[in-house]
Every structure is written in C-alpha cells, then in structure tokens.
Motif scaffolding. Structure first.
Motif, PDB file in Angstrom:
ATOM      1  N   ILE A  62       1.419  -1.556   0.228  1.00  0.00           N
ATOM      2  CA  ILE A  62      -0.384   0.238   0.064  1.00  0.00           C
ATOM      3  C   ILE A  62       1.063   1.147   0.305  1.00  0.00           C
ATOM      4  O   ILE A  62       1.956   1.339   0.667  1.00  0.00           O
ATOM      5  N   GLN A  63       0.778   1.921  -0.362  1.00  0.00           N
ATOM      6  CA  GLN A  63       1.470   3.599  -1.147  1.00  0.00           C
ATOM      7  C   GLN A  63       0.661   4.567  -0.976  1.00  0.00           C
ATOM      8  O   GLN A  63      -0.165   4.965  -1.575  1.00  0.00           O
ATOM      9  N   VAL A  64       0.450   5.307   0.119  1.00  0.00           N
ATOM     10  CA  VAL A  64       0.147   6.728  -0.112  1.00  0.00           C
ATOM     11  C   VAL A  64       0.919   7.652  -0.112  1.00  0.00           C
ATOM     12  O   VAL A  64       2.024   8.174   0.590  1.00  0.00           O
ATOM     13  N   LEU A  65       1.094   8.879  -1.259  1.00  0.00           N
ATOM     14  CA  LEU A  65       1.826   9.684  -1.602  1.00  0.00           C
ATOM     15  C   LEU A  65       0.778  11.028  -1.064  1.00  0.00           C
ATOM     16  O   LEU A  65      -0.759  11.344  -1.137  1.00  0.00           O
ATOM     17  N   GLY A  66       1.385  12.046  -0.195  1.00  0.00           N
ATOM     18  CA  GLY A  66       1.050  13.452  -0.753  1.00  0.00           C
ATOM     19  C   GLY A  66       0.765  13.787   0.707  1.00  0.00           C
ATOM     20  O   GLY A  66       0.217  15.311   2.121  1.00  0.00           O
ATOM     21  N   THR A  67       1.080  13.241   1.993  1.00  0.00           N
ATOM     22  CA  THR A  67       1.527  12.946   3.267  1.00  0.00           C
ATOM     23  C   THR A  67       2.438  14.145   3.508  1.00  0.00           C
ATOM     24  O   THR A  67       2.510  14.291   4.993  1.00  0.00           O
ATOM     25  N   MET A  68       3.476  15.045   2.911  1.00  0.00           N
ATOM     26  CA  MET A  68       4.334  15.658   3.507  1.00  0.00           C
ATOM     27  C   MET A  68       5.546  16.143   1.933  1.00  0.00           C
ATOM     28  O   MET A  68       4.738  14.780   0.335  1.00  0.00           O
ATOM     29  N   TYR A  69       5.958  17.291   2.192  1.00  0.00           N
ATOM     30  CA  TYR A  69       6.829  17.703   1.100  1.00  0.00           C
ATOM     31  C   TYR A  69       7.822  17.043   0.847  1.00  0.00           C
ATOM     32  O   TYR A  69       7.797  16.666  -0.548  1.00  0.00           O
ATOM     33  N   ASN A  70       8.549  16.316   1.906  1.00  0.00           N
ATOM     34  CA  ASN A  70       9.753  15.234   1.491  1.00  0.00           C
ATOM     35  C   ASN A  70       9.106  14.266   2.196  1.00  0.00           C
ATOM     36  O   ASN A  70       8.841  13.913   3.750  1.00  0.00           O
ATOM     37  N   THR A  71      10.613  12.930   1.924  1.00  0.00           N
ATOM     38  CA  THR A  71       9.842  12.070   3.080  1.00  0.00           C
ATOM     39  C   THR A  71      11.131  12.424   4.890  1.00  0.00           C
ATOM     40  O   THR A  71      11.915  13.315   5.119  1.00  0.00           O
ATOM     41  N   GLU A  72      10.556  12.374   5.602  1.00  0.00           N
ATOM     42  CA  GLU A  72      10.449  12.241   7.339  1.00  0.00           C
ATOM     43  C   GLU A  72      10.567  11.255   7.568  1.00  0.00           C
ATOM     44  O   GLU A  72      12.084  10.875   9.125  1.00  0.00           O
ATOM     45  N   HIS A  73      10.581   9.763   7.058  1.00  0.00           N
ATOM     46  CA  HIS A  73      11.339   8.603   7.658  1.00  0.00           C
ATOM     47  C   HIS A  73      11.474   7.533   6.798  1.00  0.00           C
ATOM     48  O   HIS A  73      11.105   7.561   5.293  1.00  0.00           O
ATOM     49  N   CYS A  74      12.317   6.221   6.643  1.00  0.00           N
ATOM     50  CA  CYS A  74      11.985   5.271   6.259  1.00  0.00           C
ATOM     51  C   CYS A  74      11.983   3.906   7.105  1.00  0.00           C
ATOM     52  O   CYS A  74      11.687   4.355   8.309  1.00  0.00           O
ATOM     53  N   ASP A  75      11.058   3.035   5.978  1.00  0.00           N
ATOM     54  CA  ASP A  75      10.812   2.239   6.183  1.00  0.00           C
ATOM     55  C   ASP A  75      11.591   1.027   5.804  1.00  0.00           C
ATOM     56  O   ASP A  75      12.836   0.936   5.226  1.00  0.00           O
ATOM     57  N   VAL A  76      11.528   0.319   6.819  1.00  0.00           N
ATOM     58  CA  VAL A  76      12.628  -0.997   6.940  1.00  0.00           C
ATOM     59  C   VAL A  76      12.264  -2.298   6.115  1.00  0.00           C
ATOM     60  O   VAL A  76      11.231  -2.504   6.311  1.00  0.00           O
ATOM     61  N   CYS A  77      13.261  -2.464   5.633  1.00  0.00           N
ATOM     62  CA  CYS A  77      13.031  -4.201   4.472  1.00  0.00           C
ATOM     63  C   CYS A  77      12.718  -5.095   5.145  1.00  0.00           C
ATOM     64  O   CYS A  77      13.132  -4.991   6.406  1.00  0.00           O
ATOM     65  N   PRO A  78      11.330  -5.729   5.113  1.00  0.00           N
ATOM     66  CA  PRO A  78      11.323  -7.128   6.007  1.00  0.00           C
ATOM     67  C   PRO A  78      12.373  -8.613   5.353  1.00  0.00           C
ATOM     68  O   PRO A  78      13.338  -7.786   4.769  1.00  0.00           O
ATOM     69  N   LYS A  79      11.920  -8.867   6.665  1.00  0.00           N
ATOM     70  CA  LYS A  79      12.812 -10.056   6.429  1.00  0.00           C
ATOM     71  C   LYS A  79      12.929 -11.251   4.775  1.00  0.00           C
ATOM     72  O   LYS A  79      12.023 -11.181   3.765  1.00  0.00           O
ATOM     73  N   GLY A  80      14.313 -11.518   4.551  1.00  0.00           N
ATOM     74  CA  GLY A  80      14.051 -12.100   3.373  1.00  0.00           C
ATOM     75  C   GLY A  80      14.923 -10.480   2.170  1.00  0.00           C
ATOM     76  O   GLY A  80      14.731 -11.728   0.842  1.00  0.00           O
ATOM     77  N   HIS A  81      14.462  -9.382   2.387  1.00  0.00           N
ATOM     78  CA  HIS A  81      14.962  -8.445   1.395  1.00  0.00           C
ATOM     79  C   HIS A  81      16.140  -7.796   2.011  1.00  0.00           C
ATOM     80  O   HIS A  81      16.442  -7.869   3.198  1.00  0.00           O
ATOM     81  N   PHE A  82      16.764  -7.185   1.096  1.00  0.00           N
ATOM     82  CA  PHE A  82      17.234  -6.382   1.306  1.00  0.00           C
ATOM     83  C   PHE A  82      17.545  -5.416   0.333  1.00  0.00           C
ATOM     84  O   PHE A  82      16.509  -4.549  -0.224  1.00  0.00           O
ATOM     85  N   SER A  83      18.351  -3.640   0.729  1.00  0.00           N
ATOM     86  CA  SER A  83      17.931  -2.670  -0.062  1.00  0.00           C
ATOM     87  C   SER A  83      19.457  -1.480  -0.207  1.00  0.00           C
ATOM     88  O   SER A  83      20.193  -2.016   0.883  1.00  0.00           O
ATOM     89  N   THR A  84      19.685  -1.020  -0.852  1.00  0.00           N
ATOM     90  CA  THR A  84      20.924  -0.382  -1.001  1.00  0.00           C
ATOM     91  C   THR A  84      20.825   1.203  -0.944  1.00  0.00           C
ATOM     92  O   THR A  84      19.599   1.340  -0.768  1.00  0.00           O
ATOM     93  N   PRO A  85      21.734   2.210  -0.366  1.00  0.00           N
ATOM     94  CA  PRO A  85      21.329   3.299  -0.245  1.00  0.00           C
ATOM     95  C   PRO A  85      20.364   4.231  -0.955  1.00  0.00           C
ATOM     96  O   PRO A  85      20.530   3.725  -2.180  1.00  0.00           O
ATOM     97  N   GLY A  86      19.535   4.845  -0.666  1.00  0.00           N
ATOM     98  CA  GLY A  86      18.343   5.343  -1.355  1.00  0.00           C
ATOM     99  C   GLY A  86      17.027   4.583  -2.107  1.00  0.00           C
ATOM    100  O   GLY A  86      17.370   5.180  -3.442  1.00  0.00           O
ATOM    101  N   SER A  87      17.008   3.627  -1.621  1.00  0.00           N
ATOM    102  CA  SER A  87      16.275   2.890  -3.118  1.00  0.00           C
ATOM    103  C   SER A  87      15.072   2.852  -2.527  1.00  0.00           C
ATOM    104  O   SER A  87      14.778   3.535  -1.328  1.00  0.00           O
ATOM    105  N   ALA A  88      13.910   3.211  -2.720  1.00  0.00           N
ATOM    106  CA  ALA A  88      13.105   3.743  -3.464  1.00  0.00           C
ATOM    107  C   ALA A  88      11.446   2.087  -3.145  1.00  0.00           C
ATOM    108  O   ALA A  88      10.835   2.228  -2.495  1.00  0.00           O
ATOM    109  N   GLU A  89      12.365   1.023  -2.860  1.00  0.00           N
ATOM    110  CA  GLU A  89      12.228   0.053  -2.271  1.00  0.00           C
ATOM    111  C   GLU A  89      12.596  -1.520  -1.860  1.00  0.00           C
ATOM    112  O   GLU A  89      14.215  -1.493  -2.442  1.00  0.00           O
ATOM    113  N   CYS A  90      11.924  -2.311  -2.045  1.00  0.00           N
ATOM    114  CA  CYS A  90      13.325  -3.681  -1.717  1.00  0.00           C
ATOM    115  C   CYS A  90      13.412  -4.398  -2.209  1.00  0.00           C
ATOM    116  O   CYS A  90      12.472  -4.573  -3.088  1.00  0.00           O
ATOM    117  N   GLN A  91      14.399  -5.595  -1.762  1.00  0.00           N
ATOM    118  CA  GLN A  91      14.453  -6.488  -3.391  1.00  0.00           C
ATOM    119  C   GLN A  91      14.730  -7.536  -2.450  1.00  0.00           C
ATOM    120  O   GLN A  91      15.053  -7.855  -1.602  1.00  0.00           O
TER     121      GLN A  91
END
Length: 827
Positions: A154-183
């Motif tokens: 689920i994605q909701v846009l418009g709640t802020m002008y800039n990103t104020e926090h980052c969400d943690v990738c779930p188990k079995g996934h990873f991300s590199t710096p500056g990622s918009a989603e987990c792999q």
C-alpha cells in the motif's frame, strides 16, 4: 529514496512525499482492523479482522462465518494533492463474496471476487483528512475458493513534502542506499533480520555444517540433501536429420549436493513424430497431418502416414504439449506469451512451474502457504476436450492441484485427488466449447488448520509439489488429428473433412455421420442451427419446405376458420422493448406466467433460466420462490410452438391459442399452455387471466388461462354489414348505405364503405318471356270468355225453365182458388 533529503540508509526504503507499506510483520502506524457482523446473533463470534503475514496482510479466517465485513482501515492527512495505490489478490465466491475499497465511505473499487495475479489499483486524493478502507465481505457461510483477499503493498503519497522517515525492509529482503523499494534476496542467499543492507550467502560445499541452499526471498538456508535422479532434468536439442543431442543437468535452483550426477551429452536417435504428425525431413522435422487426414500413432514415416477420413467424419485437430516440457520449448512458450507461470500468495521458492524434460512440476522449496500457477492460452475452432495426466505429492490434505477453464473452477480434479494416493498418476478429461480459453493449473498450498496464524516465511512442506506429465487439447485451430470422428446429429462434415458444420435453420441431420443436411418437409420447421429433427407446425399454421419458422410472426398472425371467420392476433404481439404479457399470478402466488402472442422476442428478460439467459418460448412459468444458488428465479418454457383451435360451439365468439412443446416435466411430458380467447369488444386488448375458480395447472404439465380481448373477435367482412337502399330521386339516382348488423361481433378487417349512389334503371323486358306471358294471357282470357258464354247460355236456359215453372205455379194457384183442391207440381 532521496527526494529533498539524504538518501535512504541501506536496509530501508522511502518513496518520497509519502509512505509505502511492504513490511507486514507488525501493523504499521495509522492502521487498524476489525470485523462488523450484520446479525445481532453473531456479535460474539471471534473475528480478529485482517492478519499479518510478513510479506502481505490477509483478510483473516472467514470460513464458517456469515454476513460479516473484515475491515482494514487507514486514516491519513494529506498536506498536498496525492494518491493511494495498492496491490491485491482475491479468491472468493463469485459475485457474493469479495474485497472492495472505499475512500471516506464512498466505494471506489467495486467488489472483486476473483483476481489470481496481483492487481495494481490507484486513486487520487485531495488535501485533507481521509479514511481509507479495504473491506472483505462475506455474505453467508457458503464458501468457494480460498475465501480470502491479500494485499502485499500500500502506498500513500501527499502526506508530506519530503520524506521524513524511512521504512525498514522485511526479512528475506535487502536494499542499497537511496532505494525506493526492497529487493528479494537472491538464490542461495538469505536475510534473517529486517533492515538488511545485503543478504548473507548460504554455506558452500565443503564448509562447516555442509552445503546449504535458499530460494529467493529466504529468511534462512536449508541443508542440501544428496542428489537423486529426480533432481536431474533431461533435455534434447532440435532434431538434425536423424539424430539429436541428449543433455542432463541439475534442476535449477539446485537444492541438493553430491549423490547422483548428470550424464555427459550424447547423440541419440530422433524421437518419432507424435500421433497426428508426420516426418517432413531435414530441419522441417515433424509437421501436422493436413486437414481431413489423421495419423493414430507415433511415426517416422512421411506424409503417407496420414490417411483421409471417411465421408461424414472429420479429422478433429489435437495439440500435444509434451514438447513444452523441455527446457528450451517451455521457455519459448513463456516468451511468446502462449504460456505463463508464477507464484503468489505466500513464500515462493522456484517462482512458478519448471520444465523437467518429460514433465512439468511446481518446484520445491515453496512455503507452507503459496499458489504456484501455470496458464496456457488455447483457441478451439470446434467444441473439443482438454486432457492431462497429473500427480501430486502432499504432506497435508489442504494442499491440492486446482484447475480452471477461464474463471470456472473444475472441481472434479480436486475430487479425484481426494480419492487417490501420493504420486499416483491421474487422468482428467473435460469438454471445452469453441473459442479462445485460458487453461490454468494452480498448486494451492496452505496450512492444514489455519493458514492465518503464523509467519508466511515458513518453509514447511518443501517437498510438496504437483506434476503434469501430459497435456492434450482437441478441436484446436493448429494441430494434427489422431483419429476420425463422426459429426453428431444436426451437423455434417465440411468438404475438407476438417470440422463439423451445423445444419442451418430450416434443415436437419437425423443421424451422426451425416453427409448433408436435409430440408424440413412442408408443415415442419427447424428454428435453431444444428437441429437433429424438424418440429411440426402447430394446428392452424403451416410452412413451406425448408422453413425456419411457421407462418406465425408479429406481422402475420391469423387463423382462418372459414371464409367468413378469420382471426388476427398480430396486434397482441410484444416486440422491440415491450415487456411480455404478465405476470399472471396463481391464486397461491407461488408461480407467475408470462405470455407473448405471435413472437418469442424477450427484450425485457421476463423469462430467464438459471444461466440468466432468456428462455426461448412463447410462454413461461416462473417460480416466485427464492433460489438459493442464483440471483434469478427459475423459469421454464411452456411451449415454443404456437397453434390455433376453433371453439366448436361458438366458432365466431373467440378461439383457443395453444403453446406446445415446452420443457419436460418430471413425468416426462412436455409442458403446454392453452389460452381461451373470448371475443369482447368492450375491454380493448385485455390481458391473460386465471380462469375463476380453476387452478392454472388443472392437469399435470397442462396449463390453462383465459383472455378477453377485442382482438379475439373475428375480422369484419361484408357478411357483418347490412345494406340500406334509398328511394330514387329526381336525378335518377338513389343512395346506398351500409351499417353493422347488431349486435356487432367482429373487430378490424373491413370498414363500413362510404355513402354512395347508384342510378335508378328501368326494368329490362325479356321479349320471349313477354310473348309467352301474352300467349298465356290470351289463352286465359279466352278460357274466361268461354266460361262466361257458357255460364250465360246455361243461366239463360235455367231462367227460361224457371219462367215456365213460375207460370205453372201461378196457374195452379188460380185453380186452387176456384176448385179448392190442391195439386203438387208433379201433378
């Protein structure tokens, strides 16, 4: 990942200006879930709403519940125009259960009951507060499919002008710096904690603890077992002349180590061409037999292996998909889009079905909960069949292979598995109508008791799988025939003996294997293509040879009793957008009746069957009792043949309209309806009614109604008129006027002619007749004169005698006077 701020740290992700929820290990902030029961009696029923499953959130256990909504709710506050997007799947009872989406109490996505692959939906949001709700609705306890919905993002846009926090990738996934989603972690790597910047490799062969493996998105590695022949796939190269290369390799991803090893490549003879094919030589390889020809067995022979079908039979094309089980062929089918495969709704190991050379399987390493699907697109030019051989290896009764034709679930496959053993090869055959279709096999895995209660990353039941060993589809547009098939009654083979053509309306074919369609004889008709026989026209109607209908239509609906008595009911026909006549309600109001005189058009769908389609008939009986399985009530035909009969005692005061050839009753008789039409000029068209004091179905399967109508009066003719002639005038003409005989017992037909005049003409005398009359008159006159002369002479003689007697009498009187004696006249 970095809109207006620093990049998202490793192991996290951000979408910029909003939030994207992909980690469902805990319920994210702002979300809530609950159940709403519609019945007071169910208010205490346990129901926890939507439940967390690690990589997705599910609608909860709905089986056994009734009239309940499982609600997932998110309250958001937008500071600028934005949007909401989500990905969902659902498998529920079609039309009755399913998931829908609301924004501020307004339905944005209508209820969806079946969505096998994840579907993305997006909707705009205005600045301000909004309540977003995902609602899984279940109507009653009747269950179909998995009876659940799942959302993975689920994605909701418009709640802020800039990103104020980052969400943690779930188990079995990873991300590199500056990622918009987990792999997902790659094969043979894992992430046992949330927020991983990279995935850890599994033990390689020779390391402490032994070789291990992992599938994409794994949270841990699993010990590799010794390899067996089941872990090795066999494939063949394209045939070059008479030889081809046989290759063996470990099935990927490899989950074993040591043990059996693949054999070296070797040259082997080309396999014989499949049944329905012949050897075309060289690189052309095997080709399908030409249209109208068949080959019943595998062969190395050329075109001579194909034989022409006998007259009246066709070579129905067959497509064998055994070759698709080779790695090269399977991949080509996937790339062309004719086949597709995938894994959803849980932890997926191999990501779909895989080719093993001589079979396809669902792979191993999939979680306890997963749906591994394979779809095949086929196009049938005639009605055909799909046949496949399969087996399953399962560790609990909830795991099973499902099969769908388009959206229709073939429950017979699951019934077969319930009566079979593990690894037992089963054959399933089912008919398929002509046209394009999607065939889908789904190996459905879930926990034996409740799939909702634990983390879906669990990889129990790793060895559970389904196997397809053969797929065969008949009636396809591209294929070869393995046998000849006689065309069924109502159909004949085309000139190329390729497919069966339906006999057109007005023709029929009584037996299978017919070579040509026959014309319906005069007095009979066949309305539908593919007729096995012709129906007799109803009494009072007729048809010419080769007719598709009898002479009854909205513009021609007459019944002739005799030259002076003709009825015309055309004005009672309902056509275009007009509703049928009715409903006519029974006294007990359990059934209603609909009638259409002279026409079978049903634009308003008054008479509909269980399939929702209109019943093709002049009249129907429709039950008013609720149907537990369909939203429409059951309707049955009361007749598709219209007949006219004379009222014997009152032939000019109405007629009987009979509808015959309706649906069969339980006693085997066909239903029929008689309507007594009564002439009544004062009621206008009137309408059908129940006969007072009489049941509509007075005899089993025979129904009766009455209809008073002006159209039930015979058509007016000159016989219904009276001529009034006036006196001749000074102009030499006289008026001629016509009026209706009273009481008037006709309607329509001829009108009263306008007042007109006719000349007064002299009587024309016939000379011969005049001469005859004159002669007769002279003769009569002569006779009268003669009679008068005779009477005169006779009277003159009598008078003379009378005078003599009188004189004698007077003399006698004188004599008595003087003598005193009396004498008689004789004296």
């Amino acid at each position: 990942g970095a809109r207006g701020g620093p990049p998202a740290p490793p192991g996290t992700y951000s979408v910029g200006g909003g939030s994207k929820y992909m980690n469902w290990e805990t319920l994210p902030e702002g979300f809530s879930t609950y159940c709403v029961f519609q019945l007071d009696a169910d208010q205490g029923t346990p129901c926890s709403g939507w439940e967390l499953n690690g990589t997705f959130i599910g609608s909860g256990e709905m089986r056994g519940k009734r009239l309940v909504d499982s609600v997932l709710e998110l309250k958001v506050d937008l500071i600028r125009p934005g949007s909401v997007a989500f990905e969902y799947i659902v498998d529920a009872e079609r039309r009755w259960d399913g998931v829908y989406f609301m924004i501020d109490g307004e339905v944005k996505m209508d209820m969806s009951s079946y969505q096998f692959q994840y579907e993305s939906m997006a909707y705009p949001l205005t600045p301000g507060y909004h309540t977003l709700q995902w609602i899984y609705h279940k109507d009653v306890a009747y269950e179909m499919g998995a009876d659940r919905a799942s959302i993975r993002a689920i994605q909701v846009l418009g709640t802020m002008y800039n990103t104020e926090h980052c969400d943690v990738c779930p188990k079995g996934h990873f991300s590199t710096p500056g990622s918009a989603e987990c792999q997902k972690c790659a094969v043979n790597t894992y992430a046992d904690k949330s927020g991983a910047a990279q995935c850890k490799p599994c033990n390689a062969p020779g390391q402490a603890g032994g070789a291990k493996y992992a599938f994409p998105g794994a949270t841990k590695c699993l010990p590799a077992k010794p390899c067996t022949r089941d872990d090795i796939a066999v494939s063949f190269s394209q045939c070059d002349g008479k030889k081809r290369t046989k290759s063996e390799a470990y099935i990927q991803p490899q989950i074993c180590h040591g043990g059996a090893t693949p054999a070296a490549d070797q040259q082997v003879d080309c396999a014989p061409c499949d049944s329905g094919m012949y050897w075309a030589g060289g690189k052309a390889g095997c080709k399908y037999c030409p249209s109208g020809k068949f080959n019943p067995k595998p062969t190395h022979q050329g075109i001579q292996a194909c034989t022409m079908c006998p007259s009246g039979q066709i070579a129905k094309k067959v497509d064998w998909f055994d070759e698709t089980f080779g790695t090269y062929q399977f991949q080509s089918y996937l790339e062309s889009g004719e086949m597709a495969t995938g894994c959803v709704n849980g932890f997926c190991g191999t990501g779909g079905w895989r080719a093993l050379g001589d079979k396809l399987d669902t792979g191993v390493g999939n979680g306890e909960v997963a749906d591994i699907w394979l779809s095949l697109e086929v196009w049938l030019e005639t009605e055909g069949e799909v046949m496949f051989n399969y087996s399953t290896r399962i560790s609990n009764s909830e795991n099973r292979l499902q099969f769908y034709i388009d959206d229709a679930r073939m429950w017979g496959v699951e019934m077969q598995q319930a009566q079979s053993q593990n690894d037992q090869v089963i054959e399933y055959i089912t008919p398929v109508p002509a046209g394009p279709h999607f065939l889908t096999w789904v190996f459905h895995k879930e926990r034996e008791y409740s799939w909702m209660t634990e983390n879906m990353q669990s990889t129990g039941g790793l060895e559970d799988r389904a196997v397809l060993e053969q797929i065969l589809v008949t009636g396809v547009t591209e294929g070869g025939a393995v046998e000849c098939e006689a065309c069924p009654a109502g159909y004949v083979a085309d000139k190329d003996r390729w497919f069966c053509s339906a006999c057109p309306a007005g023709k029929f074919s009584a037996a299978e294997g017919g070579e040509e369609c026959q014309l319906c004889p005069a007095g009979k008709f066949s309305m539908d293509p593919g007729s096995k026989s012709c129906k007799a026209c109803g009494h009072g109607t007729m048809s010419k040879k080769g007719s598709a209908t009898c002479d009854v239509s909205p513009t021609q609906c007459r019944y002739e009793v005799d030259e002076e008595t003709v009825y015309d009911l055309s004005a009672l026909a309902r056509t275009n957008n007009e509703p049928m006549w009715g409903p006519v309600l029974e006294t007990n109001r359990s059934n209603s009746y609909f009638i259409n005189i002279c026409s079978q058009e049903q634009s308003n769908q008054s008479c509909t069957g269980r399939d929702g389609q209109g019943v093709r008939a002049y009249a129907c009986q429709k039950s008013l009792l609720a149907d537990d399985f369909h939203e429409n009530n059951l309707a049955v035909s009361l007749g598709d043949v219209m007949a006219f009969y004379t009222r014997k005692k009152q032939p000019r005061k109405g007629l009987i309209v009979s509808f015959e050839g309706g649906d069969l009753c339980q006693n085997g008789e066909q239903r029929s309806l008689n309507i007594t039409m009564i002439c009544d000029r004062d009621v206008g068209p009137g309408q059908p009614e129940v006969i007072p004091g009489t049941a509509v179905e007075d005899e089993k399967c025979r129904y009766n109604l009455v209809w008073r109508s002006q159209h039930a009066c015979p058509m007016c003719t000159e016989k219904d008129m009276k001529v009034i002639k006036g006196e001749c005038g000074v102009t030499g003409k006289r008026p001629i006027n016509m009026i209706w005989k009273e009481p008037k017992q006709c309607y329509g037909g001829q009108d009263i002619p306008d007042l007109h005049y006719e000349p007064c003409t002299a009587v024309v005398i016939d000379k011969g007749r005049v001469t005859l009359i004159a002669l007769v008159s002279v003769c009569v006159f002569g006779v009268l004169i003669g009679a008068l002369v005779f009477m005169h002479l006779r009277n003159k003689r009598i008078y003379r005698e009378y005078s003599v007697l009188r004189e004698q009498n007077e003399a006698d009187v004188e004599l008595r006077k003087y003598t005193g004696e009396t004498y008689t006249l004789d004296d």
